[in-house]
Write a protein that holds these residues in place. Structure first.
Motif, PDB file in Angstrom:
ATOM      1  N   HIS A 155       1.535   0.179  20.310  1.00 55.23           N
ATOM      2  CA  HIS A 155       2.587   0.847  19.559  1.00 55.23           C
ATOM      3  C   HIS A 155       2.040   1.683  18.406  1.00 55.23           C
ATOM      4  CE1 HIS A 155       5.539  -1.672  21.652  1.00 55.23           C
ATOM      5  NE2 HIS A 155       4.676  -2.657  21.467  1.00 55.23           N
ATOM      6  N   VAL A 156       2.819   2.706  18.043  1.00 54.80           N
ATOM      7  CA  VAL A 156       2.633   3.463  16.814  1.00 54.80           C
ATOM      8  C   VAL A 156       3.956   3.356  16.066  1.00 54.80           C
ATOM      9  CG1 VAL A 156       2.133   5.716  15.795  1.00 54.80           C
ATOM     10  CG2 VAL A 156       0.990   5.027  17.917  1.00 54.80           C
ATOM     11  N   LEU A 157       3.965   2.585  14.970  1.00 58.11           N
ATOM     12  CA  LEU A 157       5.194   2.291  14.227  1.00 58.11           C
ATOM     13  C   LEU A 157       5.128   2.917  12.843  1.00 58.11           C
ATOM     14  CD1 LEU A 157       5.632  -1.540  14.958  1.00 58.11           C
ATOM     15  CD2 LEU A 157       6.609   0.385  16.227  1.00 58.11           C
ATOM     16  N   LEU A 158       6.214   3.552  12.429  1.00 58.67           N
ATOM     17  CA  LEU A 158       6.318   4.175  11.114  1.00 58.67           C
ATOM     18  C   LEU A 158       7.271   3.369  10.243  1.00 58.67           C
ATOM     19  CD1 LEU A 158       5.827   6.632   9.181  1.00 58.67           C
ATOM     20  CD2 LEU A 158       7.862   7.665  10.234  1.00 58.67           C
ATOM     21  N   ASP A 159       6.840   3.043   9.035  1.00 59.71           N
ATOM     22  CA  ASP A 159       7.702   2.350   8.084  1.00 59.71           C
ATOM     23  C   ASP A 159       8.863   3.260   7.691  1.00 59.71           C
ATOM     24  OD1 ASP A 159       8.818   0.694   6.199  1.00 59.71           O
ATOM     25  OD2 ASP A 159       7.108   0.726   4.835  1.00 59.71           O
ATOM     26  N   ARG A 160      10.068   2.761   7.801  1.00 56.96           N
ATOM     27  CA  ARG A 160      11.244   3.542   7.429  1.00 56.96           C
ATOM     28  C   ARG A 160      11.268   3.838   5.936  1.00 56.96           C
ATOM     29  NH1 ARG A 160      15.437   2.936  11.420  1.00 56.96           N
ATOM     30  NH2 ARG A 160      14.762   1.572  13.111  1.00 56.96           N
ATOM     31  N   ARG A 161      10.664   2.959   5.145  1.00 55.67           N
ATOM     32  CA  ARG A 161      10.665   3.156   3.697  1.00 55.67           C
ATOM     33  C   ARG A 161       9.573   4.152   3.309  1.00 55.67           C
ATOM     34  NH1 ARG A 161      10.801  -3.018   1.289  1.00 55.67           N
ATOM     35  NH2 ARG A 161      12.426  -3.854   2.663  1.00 55.67           N
ATOM     36  N   GLY A 162       9.954   5.199   2.627  1.00 50.95           N
ATOM     37  CA  GLY A 162       8.970   6.147   2.102  1.00 50.95           C
ATOM     38  C   GLY A 162       8.355   7.048   3.136  1.00 50.95           C
ATOM     39  N   LEU A 204       0.838  -1.197   0.000  1.00 55.09           N
ATOM     40  CA  LEU A 204       0.000   0.000   0.000  1.00 55.09           C
ATOM     41  C   LEU A 204       0.877   1.253   0.000  1.00 55.09           C
ATOM     42  CD1 LEU A 204      -2.666  -1.223   2.586  1.00 55.09           C
ATOM     43  CD2 LEU A 204      -2.791  -1.283   0.079  1.00 55.09           C
ATOM     44  N   PRO A 205       0.301   2.419  -0.329  1.00 56.32           N
ATOM     45  CA  PRO A 205       1.115   3.632  -0.484  1.00 56.32           C
ATOM     46  C   PRO A 205       1.821   4.045   0.806  1.00 56.32           C
ATOM     47  CG  PRO A 205      -1.060   3.928  -1.468  1.00 56.32           C
ATOM     48  CD  PRO A 205      -1.109   2.647  -0.722  1.00 56.32           C
ATOM     49  N   SER A 206       2.997   4.629   0.658  1.00 53.82           N
ATOM     50  CA  SER A 206       3.717   5.209   1.783  1.00 53.82           C
ATOM     51  C   SER A 206       3.342   6.697   1.899  1.00 53.82           C
ATOM     52  CB  SER A 206       5.224   5.080   1.564  1.00 53.82           C
ATOM     53  OG  SER A 206       5.626   5.810   0.410  1.00 53.82           O
ATOM     54  N   PRO A 207       3.579   7.298   3.081  1.00 53.06           N
ATOM     55  CA  PRO A 207       4.080   6.727   4.322  1.00 53.06           C
ATOM     56  C   PRO A 207       3.094   5.713   4.903  1.00 53.06           C
ATOM     57  CG  PRO A 207       4.183   9.131   4.371  1.00 53.06           C
ATOM     58  CD  PRO A 207       3.337   8.751   3.199  1.00 53.06           C
ATOM     59  N   ARG A 208       3.625   4.788   5.730  1.00 57.82           N
ATOM     60  CA  ARG A 208       2.796   3.752   6.326  1.00 57.82           C
ATOM     61  C   ARG A 208       3.004   3.762   7.830  1.00 57.82           C
ATOM     62  NH1 ARG A 208       6.182   1.513   2.555  1.00 57.82           N
ATOM     63  NH2 ARG A 208       5.267   1.270   0.475  1.00 57.82           N
TER      64      ARG A 208
END
Length: 280
Positions: A232-239, A189-193
């Motif tokens: 948790h609130v986690l952010l994908d490092r990619r994008g 799915l689109p980033s940010p994630r």
């Protein structure tokens, strides 16, 4: 932007054992979340007064979009069945997760996860908050349940992003496998994630298994004396470079559930780069 995740224990108070509509509405409204992920959500259950907790949370938040994704049909810990298809169980009691958004949603996506095959011990919440020590809870051998990941592509003020919520297994190692599957699905799915949820693992493990960046490190469980961060609130490092690398966090004490909500407020724009850093 305010993001929040909250395992609501189907709205049950540990003080009086009750689920009250206005108490639930008031707590959700006070979170002031732009996007809210809820876990252990009832719909049509006798134990929660046959309330639709997702609808109630959406009304309290002033949401323009919301969805409930059942993990099972029936009552957890009692009689239930897995879903045969995504719209199974209409009109029947169900239990799962919800996403609530103050911004429009482009699309919804559901990923189903199987439960662990063996019974495992879990610490049950005390019957009342008069038992504040963790040792006052009792261990029970429970059969694991199916799980679900609910994701939305949201039209945020700075452009679209993907947000998801889930409640993973309490069985160690099995929940790590589920988290990897969730990450794999969300990467389509689109980033940010960003992932909001009760992952049933501490912050360091969640970051290592997912490879995503925790946006807050605060203990959330047990609610009466938080010692470990399961939520948790986690952010994908990619994008995710146009998102801040961290936010201000709070875990307010509320009058129901054995977890505290985790609320993260993000400032606008990307974080400043440190010398030598390569971003996300």
């Amino acid at each position: 932007m305010r993001l929040a995740t909250f395992n609501v224990l189907h709205g049950r108070s540990l003080d009086d054992g009750a689920v009250e509509r206005e108490r639930f509405r008031s707590v959700i409204a006070d979170l002031k979340a732009d996007v809210l992920g809820l876990q252990e959500v009832d719909r049509g259950q006798a134990r929660s007064g046959h309330l639709d907790l997702t609808e109630l949370a959406a009304e309290a938040s002033g949401a323009v979009a919301h969805r409930f994704a059942p993990a099972l049909i029936g009552t957890p810990g009692e009689t239930y069945r897995r879903l045969a298809h995504d719209d199974d169980g209409a009109g029947e009691p169900s239990f799962g997760v919800s996403l609530i958004s103050r911004w429009p949603v482009r699309s919804w996506h559901v990923t189903r996860l199987t439960g662990a095959p063996l019974r495992s011990p879990i610490l049950a919440p005390p019957a009342a908050a008069g038992a504040p020590a963790l040792s006052r809870g009792r261990f029970m051998w429970l059969r694991d349940e199916p799980r679900v990941v609910l994701a939305a592509v949201v039209e945020g003020p700075d452009g679209p992003f993907t947000v998801a919520t889930t409640h993973l297994s309490f069985v160690p190692a099995w929940n790590a496998g589920q988290l990897r599957l969730a990450v794999r699905a969300l990467r389509r799915l689109p980033s940010p994630r960003v992932l909001l949820g009760d992952l049933n693992m501490p912050a360091r493990a969640a970051a290592l298994v997912s490879g995503w960046r925790p946006l807050a490190r605060r203990p959330t469980f047990p609610a009466w004396e938080p010692r470990v961060q399961l939520d948790h609130v986690l952010l994908d490092r990619r994008g995710g470079a146009r998102w801040p690398g961290e936010g201000t966090a709070e875990t307010p004490r509320v009058p129901f559930s054995d977890h505290r909500p985790l609320v993260v407020e993000l400032s606008a724009g990307p974080p400043p780069r440190r010398p030598g850093a390569n971003g996300y």
